[in-house]
Structure formats: structure tokens, C-alpha cells
Motif scaffolding. Sequence first.
Motif, PDB file in Angstrom:
ATOM      1  N   GLY A  96       0.874  -1.479  -0.144  1.00  0.00           N
ATOM      2  CA  GLY A  96       0.085   0.046  -0.262  1.00  0.00           C
ATOM      3  C   GLY A  96       0.806   0.820   0.003  1.00  0.00           C
ATOM      4  N   LEU A  97       2.396   1.200   0.540  1.00  0.00           N
ATOM      5  CA  LEU A  97       2.786   2.440   0.828  1.00  0.00           C
ATOM      6  C   LEU A  97       3.432   2.893  -0.604  1.00  0.00           C
ATOM      7  N   THR A  98       3.749   1.674  -1.111  1.00  0.00           N
ATOM      8  CA  THR A  98       4.626   2.016  -2.604  1.00  0.00           C
ATOM      9  C   THR A  98       3.427   2.288  -3.929  1.00  0.00           C
ATOM     10  N   TYR A  99       1.995   2.079  -3.794  1.00  0.00           N
ATOM     11  CA  TYR A  99       1.617   2.577  -4.518  1.00  0.00           C
ATOM     12  C   TYR A  99       1.170   3.396  -4.029  1.00  0.00           C
ATOM     13  N   ASN A 100       0.410   4.068  -3.318  1.00  0.00           N
ATOM     14  CA  ASN A 100       0.485   5.621  -3.021  1.00  0.00           C
ATOM     15  C   ASN A 100       1.868   6.396  -2.666  1.00  0.00           C
ATOM     16  N   PHE A 101       2.550   5.744  -2.497  1.00  0.00           N
ATOM     17  CA  PHE A 101       3.632   7.530  -2.850  1.00  0.00           C
ATOM     18  C   PHE A 101       4.944   6.985  -3.836  1.00  0.00           C
ATOM     19  N   LEU A 102       4.547   5.452  -4.933  1.00  0.00           N
ATOM     20  CA  LEU A 102       5.072   5.580  -6.947  1.00  0.00           C
ATOM     21  C   LEU A 102       5.119   7.050  -7.161  1.00  0.00           C
ATOM     22  N   PRO A 103       4.176   7.639  -7.128  1.00  0.00           N
ATOM     23  CA  PRO A 103       4.057   8.763  -8.489  1.00  0.00           C
ATOM     24  C   PRO A 103       5.126   9.527  -7.772  1.00  0.00           C
ATOM     25  N   PHE A 104       5.525  10.004  -6.276  1.00  0.00           N
ATOM     26  CA  PHE A 104       6.368  10.901  -5.642  1.00  0.00           C
ATOM     27  C   PHE A 104       7.924  10.844  -5.581  1.00  0.00           C
ATOM     28  N   MET A 105       8.338   9.198  -6.121  1.00  0.00           N
ATOM     29  CA  MET A 105       9.507   8.303  -6.761  1.00  0.00           C
ATOM     30  C   MET A 105       9.675   9.059  -8.572  1.00  0.00           C
ATOM     31  N   VAL A 106       8.239   8.842  -9.528  1.00  0.00           N
ATOM     32  CA  VAL A 106       8.492   9.074 -10.065  1.00  0.00           C
ATOM     33  C   VAL A 106       8.870  10.173 -11.238  1.00  0.00           C
ATOM     34  N   LEU A 107       7.785  11.280 -10.814  1.00  0.00           N
ATOM     35  CA  LEU A 107       7.970  12.677 -10.724  1.00  0.00           C
ATOM     36  C   LEU A 107       8.980  13.164 -10.794  1.00  0.00           C
ATOM     37  N   PRO A 108       9.614  13.088  -9.690  1.00  0.00           N
ATOM     38  CA  PRO A 108      11.408  13.896  -9.346  1.00  0.00           C
ATOM     39  C   PRO A 108      12.722  13.309 -10.653  1.00  0.00           C
ATOM     40  N   LEU A 109      12.744  11.591 -10.488  1.00  0.00           N
ATOM     41  CA  LEU A 109      12.986  11.286 -12.183  1.00  0.00           C
ATOM     42  C   LEU A 109      13.400  11.610 -12.609  1.00  0.00           C
ATOM     43  N   LYS A 127      27.770   4.967 -15.654  1.00  0.00           N
ATOM     44  CA  LYS A 127      29.265   5.981 -15.299  1.00  0.00           C
ATOM     45  C   LYS A 127      28.082   7.446 -16.072  1.00  0.00           C
ATOM     46  N   VAL A 128      27.110   7.157 -16.371  1.00  0.00           N
ATOM     47  CA  VAL A 128      26.410   8.748 -17.671  1.00  0.00           C
ATOM     48  C   VAL A 128      25.422   9.047 -16.980  1.00  0.00           C
ATOM     49  N   THR A 129      24.743   8.274 -16.597  1.00  0.00           N
ATOM     50  CA  THR A 129      22.857   8.685 -16.632  1.00  0.00           C
ATOM     51  C   THR A 129      22.997   8.083 -15.437  1.00  0.00           C
ATOM     52  N   PHE A 130      23.792   7.462 -14.395  1.00  0.00           N
ATOM     53  CA  PHE A 130      22.650   6.977 -12.742  1.00  0.00           C
ATOM     54  C   PHE A 130      23.801   8.849 -12.231  1.00  0.00           C
ATOM     55  N   PRO A 131      24.491   8.308 -12.369  1.00  0.00           N
ATOM     56  CA  PRO A 131      25.618   9.640 -11.474  1.00  0.00           C
ATOM     57  C   PRO A 131      24.576  11.201 -12.206  1.00  0.00           C
ATOM     58  N   LEU A 132      24.404  11.257 -13.185  1.00  0.00           N
ATOM     59  CA  LEU A 132      23.535  12.811 -13.794  1.00  0.00           C
ATOM     60  C   LEU A 132      22.675  12.675 -12.802  1.00  0.00           C
ATOM     61  N   SER A 133      21.399  11.320 -12.940  1.00  0.00           N
ATOM     62  CA  SER A 133      19.991  11.559 -12.384  1.00  0.00           C
ATOM     63  C   SER A 133      19.675  11.638 -11.176  1.00  0.00           C
ATOM     64  N   MET A 134      21.392  11.615 -10.201  1.00  0.00           N
ATOM     65  CA  MET A 134      20.997  11.489  -8.411  1.00  0.00           C
ATOM     66  C   MET A 134      20.276  12.100  -8.006  1.00  0.00           C
ATOM     67  N   PRO A 135      20.417  13.690  -8.433  1.00  0.00           N
ATOM     68  CA  PRO A 135      19.523  15.160  -7.518  1.00  0.00           C
ATOM     69  C   PRO A 135      18.447  14.150  -7.952  1.00  0.00           C
ATOM     70  N   GLY A 136      17.552  13.461  -9.001  1.00  0.00           N
ATOM     71  CA  GLY A 136      16.758  13.170  -8.826  1.00  0.00           C
ATOM     72  C   GLY A 136      16.596  11.888  -7.525  1.00  0.00           C
ATOM     73  N   VAL A 137      16.954  10.724  -7.822  1.00  0.00           N
ATOM     74  CA  VAL A 137      17.123  10.081  -7.433  1.00  0.00           C
ATOM     75  C   VAL A 137      16.969  10.156  -5.437  1.00  0.00           C
ATOM     76  N   VAL A 138      17.690  11.519  -4.768  1.00  0.00           N
ATOM     77  CA  VAL A 138      18.229  11.800  -3.739  1.00  0.00           C
ATOM     78  C   VAL A 138      15.843  12.480  -3.427  1.00  0.00           C
ATOM     79  N   SER A 139      15.871  12.917  -4.345  1.00  0.00           N
ATOM     80  CA  SER A 139      14.808  13.841  -3.810  1.00  0.00           C
ATOM     81  C   SER A 139      13.448  12.798  -4.185  1.00  0.00           C
ATOM     82  N   GLY A 140      13.491  11.755  -4.740  1.00  0.00           N
ATOM     83  CA  GLY A 140      12.571  10.790  -5.101  1.00  0.00           C
ATOM     84  C   GLY A 140      12.262   9.878  -3.809  1.00  0.00           C
TER      85      GLY A 140
END
Length: 308
Positions: free
Chosen positions: A183-196, A224-237
Motif C-alpha cells: 500500500g505504501l509503495t503504490y500510494n507514494f510511487l508518483p512521488f518517486m517517478v516525477l523527480p526521477l 557511468k553517465v545516466t545514473f550519476p547525473l540523475s542522482m539529484p532526482g534519486v535523492v529527491s524521490g
Amino acid sequence: MAAVTEAPPLAPAPEEKAPRKRRGRWTPYWLLLPGILWLIIFFALPMIYQGSTSIQTGSLEDGYKVTWHFATYWDAVSEYWPQFLRSGLYAAAATILCLLLGYPLAYLIAFRAGRWRNLIMILVIAPFFTSFLIRTLAWKTILADSGPVVSVLNTLHVLDVTNWLGWTSGDRVLATPLAVVCGLTYNFLPFMVLPLYTSLERIDGRLHEAAGDLYAKPFTTFRKVTFPLSMPGVVSGTLLTFIPAAGDYVNAELLGSTDTRMIGNVIQTQFLRILDYPTAAALSFVLMAAILAMVTIYIRKSGTEDLV
């Protein structure tokens, strides 16, 4: 007879400009005033009130008085530390699942969706148009003992593994930790997707092309490229998912049991049923302080201090 040369006319002295009046220097402060007043009225004053409530003693019949009784904090933590631990565990599990599910979805929307991007984004946001309570109640039907989900899990012997881990009980999913985490995963999944998605969309596609020109494999390019550059989104999400999940009580109330109560359920019970306001306020402050400490450490360890 020597020619007489006329001296060139002298350039007029530059006029001294009068210093400009600093008009509108207070304009930014006036623009900030509504937001400041909002924070004072709806954040600072309630925090002060709750802080004073946490150090009060008394009863509902006789009234509460400020006696600076800080032992309430120790009593609350020593009695309800299992709920604190359970809340952190459930919130961390839901955050990890949201990241594992949300990152591929955000990557698809950012780089592979094409003309379907807007439609997928609408589907991600669409659950917000339904009440949080109704969405959680719907999971009681989805995870019903006689439903197709539980039947498939039993056929695949998935519940045998979750039973061994202690996340389910027998052949059912409802009223177990797994149901609460789902239930937690479903309800808060959009909060992860949008910053990512926002973070991935900003990545220049030419960097991927350059990595390919250097004979980097797709996984190497991602690592080496995608994941390091997306770290701000990972942290925010992860922050936007973990913080509300740790204080949630609706999912544990509707999908769990007495053995899956989180600290939010305890606070809700203390405030609305037992009417022990000092203990409830102390638990709220301890939860807030614990989350603030974990968030600060997490941000500094992840190397994104600019998000603080």
C-alpha cells in the motif's frame, strides 16, 4: 607668415548623475510576506504549541499545565520504540520498491516514450485524482484472500518465501507487513517517478552518443553517465517517498493488523482516542527529529548538499 592653428574645443565636463533612489528595494520582502505569514501561522505557531503540549502534565478533566516534564519524551520512546523501528523499516522497504519500479518507468518516459510521453505522465499522475483513502481501501479488494493476486502468489510459491521472511502469514496477504508495504509503495510511487523523470529529462542525449562512440556498453553508459547525473532526482524521490511513508498511518490501519502498527497509528490513537496529548506531542517531535537527522545524514552522504 605662419598659419595660426586653432585649439580644438574642450569637451564639456560630464554631468554628475544624481544617485538613483533605491526604489522598490522593499519589493522582494513584500512579495515574501504572504509566504512568511503562512509559515508562521500554519507551521511555527503549531510547532510551538505542540512543543509546549509535550512538556505538560495533567488530565483532560483537570486540565494540562506546563510543568517542563521532559521525562515524557523518554517514556514515549522507551514504550513505543518497536513502532518507531517498524515505521522506519516499512518506509525504507517501500522507498526501495518505489525506486526499483519508478526508475525504469521514469527512464522510459524520458528517453523512449516519444509521442506517448504525455499519456504515460497522465497515467502516473491519475491516481492523485482519487482520494488517498479510496485508493488504500481498493487494495483490500486486490489483496483479498480469495482474490486472483493471492491465488497467483500461492501458485508461484511466493508466499512461502515471504512467510519465511516474516512478511506474510500462511496463505494470506492482508493484515501482514507485505500488505502495508504494498500500500505504501503504490500510494507514494508518483512521488518517486516525477523527480526521477525531471532529473533524467535534463540529461543531454549527446552524452549517451559520446559514450557509444567510446565503445561503452549500455550498462556501462547507465552506470557511468545516466545514473550519476540523475542522482539529484534519486535523492529527491527517496526523500519525498520515505518522509511521508514513515509517518503514514492509513495503510497500516486499513491493510495491517495490531502487529503492523506504525508510529503514526500510535500518535493518532494518543491524540484522538486515549486523549494523552503530551505523549502524542512528544512522539510527534521525536519522529520529526529522527527523520530530520536521517535526512541530513543521507543528503550529506549522497553528495547532494545543495538540496538541503
